[in-house]
Design a protein around this motif. Structure first.
Motif, PDB file in Angstrom:
ATOM      1  N   TYR A 272       9.170  -4.749  -4.389  1.00 39.62           N
ATOM      2  CA  TYR A 272       9.898  -4.856  -2.950  1.00 39.62           C
ATOM      3  C   TYR A 272       8.778  -5.491  -1.831  1.00 39.62           C
ATOM      4  CZ  TYR A 272      13.298  -1.519  -5.029  1.00 39.62           C
ATOM      5  OH  TYR A 272      14.134  -0.948  -5.597  1.00 39.62           O
TER       6      TYR A 272
ATOM      7  N   ALA B 277       0.976  -1.351   0.089  1.00 38.83           N
ATOM      8  CA  ALA B 277      -0.170   0.113  -0.081  1.00 38.83           C
ATOM      9  C   ALA B 277       0.942   1.055  -0.035  1.00 38.83           C
ATOM     10  CB  ALA B 277      -0.789  -0.022   1.355  1.00 38.83           C
ATOM     11  N   ASP B 278       0.225   2.306  -0.273  1.00 37.84           N
ATOM     12  CA  ASP B 278       0.978   3.741  -0.014  1.00 37.84           C
ATOM     13  C   ASP B 278       0.724   4.128   1.454  1.00 37.84           C
ATOM     14  OD1 ASP B 278       1.512   6.482  -1.793  1.00 37.84           O
ATOM     15  OD2 ASP B 278       1.022   6.668   0.152  1.00 37.84           O
TER      16      ASP B 278
ATOM     17  N   PRO C 276      12.111   7.351   1.605  1.00 36.92           N
ATOM     18  CA  PRO C 276      12.877   7.911   0.485  1.00 36.92           C
ATOM     19  C   PRO C 276      13.287   9.223   0.637  1.00 36.92           C
ATOM     20  CG  PRO C 276      10.470   7.891   0.202  1.00 36.92           C
ATOM     21  CD  PRO C 276      10.700   7.472   1.635  1.00 36.92           C
TER      22      PRO C 276
ATOM     23  N   GLY D 262      12.538  -5.082   4.046  1.00 31.15           N
ATOM     24  CA  GLY D 262      12.010  -5.654   5.279  1.00 31.15           C
ATOM     25  C   GLY D 262      13.001  -5.929   6.337  1.00 31.15           C
ATOM     26  N   SER D 263      13.645  -5.094   6.582  1.00 30.84           N
ATOM     27  CA  SER D 263      14.988  -5.076   7.593  1.00 30.84           C
ATOM     28  C   SER D 263      14.439  -4.777   8.812  1.00 30.84           C
ATOM     29  CB  SER D 263      16.246  -4.065   7.298  1.00 30.84           C
ATOM     30  OG  SER D 263      15.728  -2.894   7.205  1.00 30.84           O
TER      31      SER D 263
ATOM     32  N   MET E 137       8.773   0.228   4.145  1.00 22.30           N
ATOM     33  CA  MET E 137       9.283  -1.097   4.544  1.00 22.30           C
ATOM     34  C   MET E 137      10.544  -1.850   3.778  1.00 22.30           C
ATOM     35  SD  MET E 137       7.474  -4.847   5.017  1.00 22.30           S
ATOM     36  CE  MET E 137       6.715  -4.926   3.158  1.00 22.30           C
TER      37      MET E 137
ATOM     38  N   ASP F 207      12.676   4.218   7.339  1.00 20.30           N
ATOM     39  CA  ASP F 207      13.830   4.788   6.452  1.00 20.30           C
ATOM     40  C   ASP F 207      12.992   5.079   5.153  1.00 20.30           C
ATOM     41  OD1 ASP F 207      16.256   5.021   4.847  1.00 20.30           O
ATOM     42  OD2 ASP F 207      16.354   2.801   4.599  1.00 20.30           O
TER      43      ASP F 207
HETATM   44  C1  SAM Z   1      14.916   3.767   1.696  1.00 23.11           C
HETATM   45  S1  SAM Z   1      13.777   2.463   1.450  1.00 23.11           S
HETATM   46  C2  SAM Z   1      13.618   1.584   3.000  1.00 23.11           C
HETATM   47  C3  SAM Z   1      14.775   0.482   2.728  1.00 23.11           C
HETATM   48  C4  SAM Z   1      14.559  -0.560   4.017  1.00 23.11           C
HETATM   49  N1  SAM Z   1      14.946   0.362   5.196  1.00 23.11           N
HETATM   50  C5  SAM Z   1      15.277  -1.810   4.109  1.00 23.11           C
HETATM   51  O1  SAM Z   1      16.034  -2.089   4.859  1.00 23.11           O
HETATM   52  O2  SAM Z   1      15.187  -2.574   3.066  1.00 23.11           O
HETATM   53  C6  SAM Z   1      12.101   3.144   1.232  1.00 23.11           C
HETATM   54  C7  SAM Z   1      11.265   2.445   0.691  1.00 23.11           C
HETATM   55  O3  SAM Z   1       9.921   3.030   0.525  1.00 23.11           O
HETATM   56  C8  SAM Z   1       9.229   2.806  -0.286  1.00 23.11           C
HETATM   57  N2  SAM Z   1       8.220   3.762  -0.731  1.00 23.11           N
HETATM   58  C9  SAM Z   1       8.289   5.128  -1.171  1.00 23.11           C
HETATM   59  N3  SAM Z   1       7.264   5.861  -0.835  1.00 23.11           N
HETATM   60  C10 SAM Z   1       6.302   5.151  -0.422  1.00 23.11           C
HETATM   61  C11 SAM Z   1       5.050   5.061   0.144  1.00 23.11           C
HETATM   62  N4  SAM Z   1       4.404   6.522  -0.365  1.00 23.11           N
HETATM   63  N5  SAM Z   1       4.299   4.539   0.729  1.00 23.11           N
HETATM   64  C12 SAM Z   1       4.899   3.290   1.019  1.00 23.11           C
HETATM   65  N6  SAM Z   1       6.217   2.717   0.694  1.00 23.11           N
HETATM   66  C13 SAM Z   1       6.799   3.716  -0.128  1.00 23.11           C
HETATM   67  C14 SAM Z   1      10.152   2.626  -1.514  1.00 23.11           C
HETATM   68  O4  SAM Z   1       9.668   1.725  -2.577  1.00 23.11           O
HETATM   69  C15 SAM Z   1      11.195   1.812  -0.893  1.00 23.11           C
HETATM   70  O5  SAM Z   1      11.433   0.537  -0.995  1.00 23.11           O
END
Ligand code: SAM
Length: 322
Positions: free
Chosen positions: A292, A31-32, A53, A270-271, A267, A51
């Motif tokens: 992802y 989901a968003d 973007p 998924g860490s 997520m 974490d």
């Molecule tokens: C920086 S990464 C997180 C990585 C994570 N900490 C890990 O260890 O894998 C940010 C994630 O947020 C997702 N993302 C970006 N905008 C989002 C939103 N509005 N809702 C949910 N997920 C989102 C991206 O696709 C990306 O996989």
């Protein structure tokens, strides 16, 4: 008036009508997160560890596809000068003032929906980078969260430190930016209701403070950390996967009584969810990109099963004022 809270047994209900999966005590949702957080009933989540973007735009679907195809986009594809192919990194310095304003607005909106979903006193640990943290943390405060300090992940990121672009020979003794040796994480909290003390909040909502370490030290805001081990990246090929040894310390600390639900609304691979699984805590992960989401589904049980080396405690010598 006292806020109503929600029992954790109802965790699967938080999937609403989204594609989702259950892994141990965790729920993962495609989901968003802005939409999801706004649908979560008020005062539900005990904590958020996430974490996002950093530049908002590097995880646009178009940019993810460009990175996968090796076309760059916002992702700086580094040269393979010594036979090793490096991970692409997002080009944060490429953001102009309009994009910085977009980031600010994004994090104000995100803070508002996080405030809605969190219980009073619930903590947020949110990753950033030295270049953008000031912008992101200020926006989160403008959205209503209370700033409680910064956590430093002491890690050599290899970002920055380059000589001025196209003038390296002319200015050999200059770096445009410092080489970054830390990753700042914001520590924020949904304010404790007026008139309540931390002890009241702990009793009523199981939130408000931070949990001491398993060997009975206060949670400390500098955590020495390596880069994400290769074996973890092999399990989850996500560009910004965080290491289990570090994430498990955060997830442990963020629930002061060790009970409740931790959410990671961004997520990725998924860490955070794997860290929660590893230490026996209920969690919810939300990811917008289907690739992802699927990756996390297969990676979380494997990451959760990884044995991490005993984490070093911060040494007094790290502190410049000692
Ligand atoms: C920086 S990464 C997180 C990585 C994570 N900490 C890990 O260890 O894998 C940010 C994630 O947020 C997702 N993302 C970006 N905008 C989002 C939103 N509005 N809702 C949910 N997920 C989102 C991206 O696709 C990306 O996989």
């Amino acid at each position: 008036m006292r806020a109503k809270t929600r029992p954790i047994e109802t965790l699967p209900e938080l999937a609403f009508d989204y594609t989702h999966g259950i892994i141990g005590q965790s729920l993962i949702i495609h989901a968003d997160c802005l939409e999801w957080l706004s649908r979560v009933p008020e005062n539900t989540l005990h904590a958020i560890v996430t974490d996002p973007p950093y530049g908002v735009k590097e995880y646009d679907f178009e940019q993810i596809e460009k990175r996968a195809n090796g076309n760059g986009g916002i992702w700086r594809i580094p040269p393979s000068f010594d036979g090793h192919t490096r991970q692409p990194l997002p080009r944060f310095t490429a953001l102009n003032s309009k994009e910085r304003a977009q980031i600010r607005n994004f994090f104000i909106e995100w803070s508002k929906v996080a405030m809605h979903a969190l219980r009073p006193g619930g903590h947020v640990f949110i990753a950033s980078n030295a270049f953008l943290s000031q912008l992101v943390f200020a926006a989160l405060v403008d959205g209503g969260l209370e700033f409680r300090g910064e956590l430093i992940r002491f890690v050599r990121t290899f970002r920055g430190g380059d000589r001025p672009k196209n003038a390296e020979g002319e200015f050999p003794d200059v770096s445009s930016l410092p080489r970054s040796a830390y990753e700042p994480w914001g520590i924020l909290r949904k304010p404790i209701p007026k008139g309540m003390k931390v002890s009241d909040c702990l009793r009523e909502f199981q939130t408000g403070g931070l949990r001491r370490t398993p060997d009975d030290r206060p949670f400390t805001d500098i955590i020495p950390s390596g880069r994400t081990p290769r074996c973890e990246k092999k399990i989850a090929d996500h560009p910004t996967l965080k290491p289990q040894a570090f994430m498990r310390q955060l997830v442990h600390a963020v629930l002061p009584l060790g009970v409740g639900v931790v959410a990671d609304p961004f997520m990725g691979g998924g860490s955070t969810i794997a860290a929660a699984e590893a230490i026996g805590i209920a969690s919810v992960g939300v990811e917008r990109y289907m690739g992802y989401y699927e990756l996390s589904r297969q990676a979380i049980p494997k990451l959760a099963a990884i044995q991490t080396p005993e984490e070093e405690q911060p040494e007094e010598t790290l502190l410049p004022f000692a």
